[in-house]
Design an enzyme around this catalytic site. Structure first.
Site, PDB file in Angstrom:
ATOM      1  N   SER A  95      38.686  41.630  29.691  1.00 32.81           N
ATOM      2  CA  SER A  95      40.006  42.251  29.802  1.00 32.81           C
ATOM      3  C   SER A  95      39.956  43.572  29.061  1.00 32.81           C
ATOM      4  O   SER A  95      38.871  44.007  28.642  1.00 32.81           O
ATOM      5  CB  SER A  95      41.025  41.294  29.181  1.00 32.81           C
ATOM      6  OG  SER A  95      42.330  41.690  29.495  1.00 32.81           O
ATOM      7  N   ARG A 344      35.134  42.854  35.936  1.00 34.39           N
ATOM      8  CA  ARG A 344      35.977  41.779  36.485  1.00 34.39           C
ATOM      9  C   ARG A 344      37.029  42.424  37.388  1.00 34.39           C
ATOM     10  O   ARG A 344      37.534  43.512  37.064  1.00 34.39           O
ATOM     11  CB  ARG A 344      36.660  41.045  35.314  1.00 34.39           C
ATOM     12  CG  ARG A 344      37.619  39.935  35.692  1.00 34.39           C
ATOM     13  CD  ARG A 344      36.873  38.664  36.038  1.00 34.39           C
ATOM     14  NE  ARG A 344      37.766  37.526  36.218  1.00 34.39           N
ATOM     15  CZ  ARG A 344      38.170  37.095  37.427  1.00 34.39           C
ATOM     16  NH1 ARG A 344      37.792  37.695  38.517  1.00 34.39           N
ATOM     17  NH2 ARG A 344      38.961  36.035  37.516  1.00 34.39           N
ATOM     18  N   THR A 380      48.164  39.217  30.599  1.00 33.20           N
ATOM     19  CA  THR A 380      47.925  38.073  29.710  1.00 33.20           C
ATOM     20  C   THR A 380      49.249  37.422  29.306  1.00 33.20           C
ATOM     21  O   THR A 380      49.375  36.192  29.322  1.00 33.20           O
ATOM     22  CB  THR A 380      47.145  38.529  28.463  1.00 33.20           C
ATOM     23  OG1 THR A 380      46.005  39.264  28.899  1.00 33.20           O
ATOM     24  CG2 THR A 380      46.684  37.347  27.646  1.00 33.20           C
ATOM     25  N   CYS A 541      29.136  46.312  43.966  1.00 31.17           N
ATOM     26  CA  CYS A 541      28.779  45.234  43.038  1.00 31.17           C
ATOM     27  C   CYS A 541      28.364  45.848  41.704  1.00 31.17           C
ATOM     28  O   CYS A 541      27.431  46.652  41.658  1.00 31.17           O
ATOM     29  CB  CYS A 541      27.638  44.388  43.595  1.00 31.17           C
ATOM     30  SG  CYS A 541      27.014  43.230  42.355  1.00 31.17           S
ATOM     31  N   CYS A 566      24.806  37.903  38.853  1.00 29.33           N
ATOM     32  CA  CYS A 566      26.245  37.997  39.162  1.00 29.33           C
ATOM     33  C   CYS A 566      27.095  37.774  37.913  1.00 29.33           C
ATOM     34  O   CYS A 566      26.934  36.777  37.209  1.00 29.33           O
ATOM     35  CB  CYS A 566      26.576  36.948  40.218  1.00 29.33           C
ATOM     36  SG  CYS A 566      28.328  36.792  40.539  1.00 29.33           S
ATOM     37  N   CYS A 569      32.619  38.794  38.984  1.00 28.91           N
ATOM     38  CA  CYS A 569      33.803  39.663  39.031  1.00 28.91           C
ATOM     39  C   CYS A 569      34.622  39.454  40.289  1.00 28.91           C
ATOM     40  O   CYS A 569      35.782  39.803  40.347  1.00 28.91           O
ATOM     41  CB  CYS A 569      33.390  41.127  38.889  1.00 28.91           C
ATOM     42  SG  CYS A 569      32.621  41.808  40.373  1.00 28.91           S
ATOM     43  N   CYS A 572      32.803  41.435  45.526  1.00 28.27           N
ATOM     44  CA  CYS A 572      32.189  41.362  46.854  1.00 28.27           C
ATOM     45  C   CYS A 572      33.030  40.514  47.800  1.00 28.27           C
ATOM     46  O   CYS A 572      33.181  40.844  48.975  1.00 28.27           O
ATOM     47  CB  CYS A 572      30.766  40.811  46.752  1.00 28.27           C
ATOM     48  SG  CYS A 572      30.629  39.269  45.864  1.00 28.27           S
TER      49      CYS A 572
END
Ligand SMILES: Cc1cc2nc3c(=O)[nH]c(=O)nc-3n(C[C@H](O)[C@H](O)[C@H](O)COP(=O)(O)OP(=O)(O)OC[C@H]3O[C@@H](n4cnc5c(N)ncnc54)[C@H](O)[C@@H]3O)c2cc1C
Ligand code: SF4
Length: 597
Positions: A95, A344, A380, A541, A566, A569, A572
């Protein structure tokens, strides 16, 4: 109790490999039609709980905590189980993060005494528009979404880990390293619970000697708190037609780094945001740079790019890298050291993209359905509040002895009704038009003018709701209609290459397992994505998972998926122009190993 988590055998950046058939996952090639699986025991052990929660982020943990608080207040025993795909709670959290403490105050009025890791009250807010060489300061007027007075800069992963400790202390059964792979249904169509992923499957899809079936977790209510673009939520949208009345969700990708910097340049409590360069005015996005007070001169910096961008040559990672060279940013980083990297996706659809939140046997909370305040870049506090409200509604059904449910899984519709009456809805309603107002010919500047008139003066009370242009994947233009973007080479001091970046995310997956980036059709990447869009997955990506490799024959290319890299996130799955990529959970515990991102 569930069996203990087996720690991953190795850590670090994984090397690339290729397989002849790209996709070998059982979700594409069912095992009941595969001879290699004949005679393998597919029975699953089942556990019964009152409530099962999928995802140990701010939303899921707040829900778990609130349930146990209510049970204690009413002298009731309820069993609450929470599964989290990261090996440790908080290790998949990424975050900004500037935290609005409103929901935390509600959950734990004594959070300071309990040692919540909120060490940096915001002391200064700066906002600027960047041109290639200059920074134009923009005054932050009272009431604008960018005002952060009263908020705290945090390492959200650490905060989430602290929430996990509070949940366990209250008696929540927290299971990190367990990914929920499948939703289970009763015969009446209601959700029965989830199954965790199987382990011990070879890369080619055959069972290993160590094969172990996942576990079934059954519950009266299953709470889905997977965060942005949940893998199970996607299935639920279809099964219960939950997106029937809302607009398509829209997303951004956020890339982030942590740096220790020269102490003289460190301003604990300072928040800086920019829009503009290096993005053009039709590409939504911007940067954040937060100075943390955590005992060392630490800054968190990142860059968000709206995934509705049109040019397939755009590379969000490289946009981030070149932004750091802006004359108003680079001096802060000079002489410093980058210590962490990650990425992310985040929701940008706002109120008009929120689906129906409840269905028989389950409900959606947090960023999974997209309860994100986009202009504030904050989700959040709303995620936590949705968890709190969901649990209050669930608990009143659990203890209602006269309840007559039409389905075995309980349908907790009061949650959605209560959320719509809460400050969350009011807040999301007031900012609903800011993001879509950037779609005019003026682009970002149109959005800023709109915000000035309709948000600052009218507080979002205008009687209309603007629409998004459509799903993000449909916005990409064919490569032939776009200009390739030339990115400068990284200098290794301020900007870096992708592979050394991914190494800093601690990402690791068991190497010998089917790729969890599954393709519905293995031929589409080359025949469509490469042919028409010049292989945009190579650029969007942020972990270098997708590579087009020239064929040995010298003619043409093939797609190689480096699934071990990977960082989960979900970009893709969102941006693939063919919608051919389906992200599924890998073996539990795999993925990034973030430390306080
Ligand atoms: C770059 C960036 C900057 C941001 N900045 C801010 C900010 O400054 N302030 C702010 O308030 N918000 C910010 N946000 C948004 C904020 O991070 C989210 O709103 C918040 O994390 C949402 O909480 P959540 O619990 O819904 O989802 P998440 O935090 O995403 O948590 C979901 C959890 O579920 C787990 N999970 C997912 N699927 C499964 C599965 N199938 N099985 C088991 N576990 C699963 C994931 O590993 C994860 O731990 C930012 C987001 C990004 C990406
Ligand atoms: S493969 Fe997909 S989910 Fe994984 S890091 Fe790349 S874009 Fe993100």
């Amino acid at each position: 109790m569930l069996p203990p988590l087996c720690p991953s055998s190795s850590r670090g950046y994984a090397s690339t490999t290729s397989v002849s058939r790209i996709t070998t996952h059982y979700t594409i090639y069912p095992r009941d039609k595969d001879k290699r699986w004949e005679g393998v025991n597919m029975e699953r052990f089942a556990e019964e709980a009152d409530v099962v929660i999928v995802g140990g982020g701010p939303a899921g943990l707040s829900a778990a905590i609130r349930l146990k608080q209510l049970a204690a207040e009413h002298g009731k025993e309820i069993r609450v189980c929470l599964v989290e795909k990261a090996a440790q709670i908080g290790a998949h959290t990424l975050s900004g993060a500037c935290l609005e403490p409103r929901s935390l105050e509600e959950l734990f009025p004594d959070w300071k005494e309990r040692g919540a890791p909120l060490h940096t009250p915001v002391t200064e807010d700066k906002f600027g528009i960047l041109t290639k060489k200059f920074r134009i300061p923009v005054p932050i007027l009272p009431g604008l979404p960018m005002v952060n007075h009263g908020n705290y800069i945090v390492r959200l992963g650490h905060f989430v880990s602290w929430l996990g400790e509070q949940a366990e202390a209250l008696g929540v059964e927290v299971y990190p390293g367990y990914a929920a792979a499948e939703v289970l249904f009763h015969e009446d169509g209601s959700v029965k619970g989830v199954a965790t992923n199987d382990v011990g499957i070879q890369k080619d899809g055959a069972p290993k000697a160590s094969f172990e079936r996942g576990l079934e977790l059954h519950a009266k209510v299953t709470v889905f708190a997977e965060g942005c673009h949940g893998h199970l939520a996607k299935q639920l949208y279809k099964k219960y037609n939950l997106r029937e009345k809302c607009q398509p969700q829209s997303y951004g990708i956020g890339l982030k780094e942590l740096w220790t910097i020269d102490e003289k340049k460190w301003k604990p409590g300072r928040i800086e945001h920019t829009v503009g360069w290096p993005l053009d005015r039709h590409t939504y996005g911007g940067s954040f740079l937060y100075h943390l007070n955590e005992g060392e001169p630490l800054v968190a910096l990142g860059f968000v790019v709206g995934l509705d961008y049109q040019n397939p040559y755009l590379n969000p990672f490289r946009e981030f890298q070149r932004w750091k060279h802006h004359p108003s940013v680079q001096p802060t980083l000079e002489g410093g050291k980058r210590i962490a990297y990650g990425a992310r996706a985040l929701n940008e659809g706002g109120l008009q993209s929120i689906p129906k939140l409840t269905f028989p046997g389950g409900l959606l909370i947090g960023c999974s359905p997209g309860l994100m305040n986009v202009p504030k870049i904050k989700g959040t506090h709303t995620a936590m509040k949705s968890g709190i409200l969901a649990s209050e509604a669930i608990f009143s059904q659990l203890i209602n002895e006269n309840l007559q449910s039409k389905t075995i899984g309980l349908d907790v519709q009061e949650y959605e009704e209560n959320l719509k009456k809460s400050w969350v809805w009011k807040e999301l309603y007031s900012v609903r038009n800011i993001r879509p107002s950037c779609h005019s010919v003026l682009g970002l500047y149109g959005g800023m003018i709109y915000t000035g008139i309709f948000y600052w003066i009218l507080r979002g009370l205008e009687p209309w709701t603007l629409k998004h242009p459509g799903p993000d994947f449909a916005q990409l233009k064919p490569a032939k209609d776009c200009t390739p973007i030339e990115y400068p080479k990284p200098d290794g001091k301020i900007s870096f290459d992708l592979l050394s970046s991914v190494a800093l995310s601690g990402t690791n997956h068991e190497h010998d397992q089917p790729a969890h980036l599954t393709l519905k059709d293995d031929s589409i990447p080359v025949n469509k994505n490469l042919a028409i869009f010049d292989g945009p997955e190579q650029r969007f990506c942020p972990a270098g998972v997708y590579e087009y490799i020239p064929l040995e024959t010298g003619e043409g290319s093939r797609l190689q998926i480096n699934a071990q890299n990977c960082v989960h996130c979900k970009t893709c799955d969102i941006k693939d122009p063919s919608q051919n990529i389906n992200w599924v959970v890998p073996e539990g515990g795999g993925g990034p190993a973030y430390n306080g991102m």
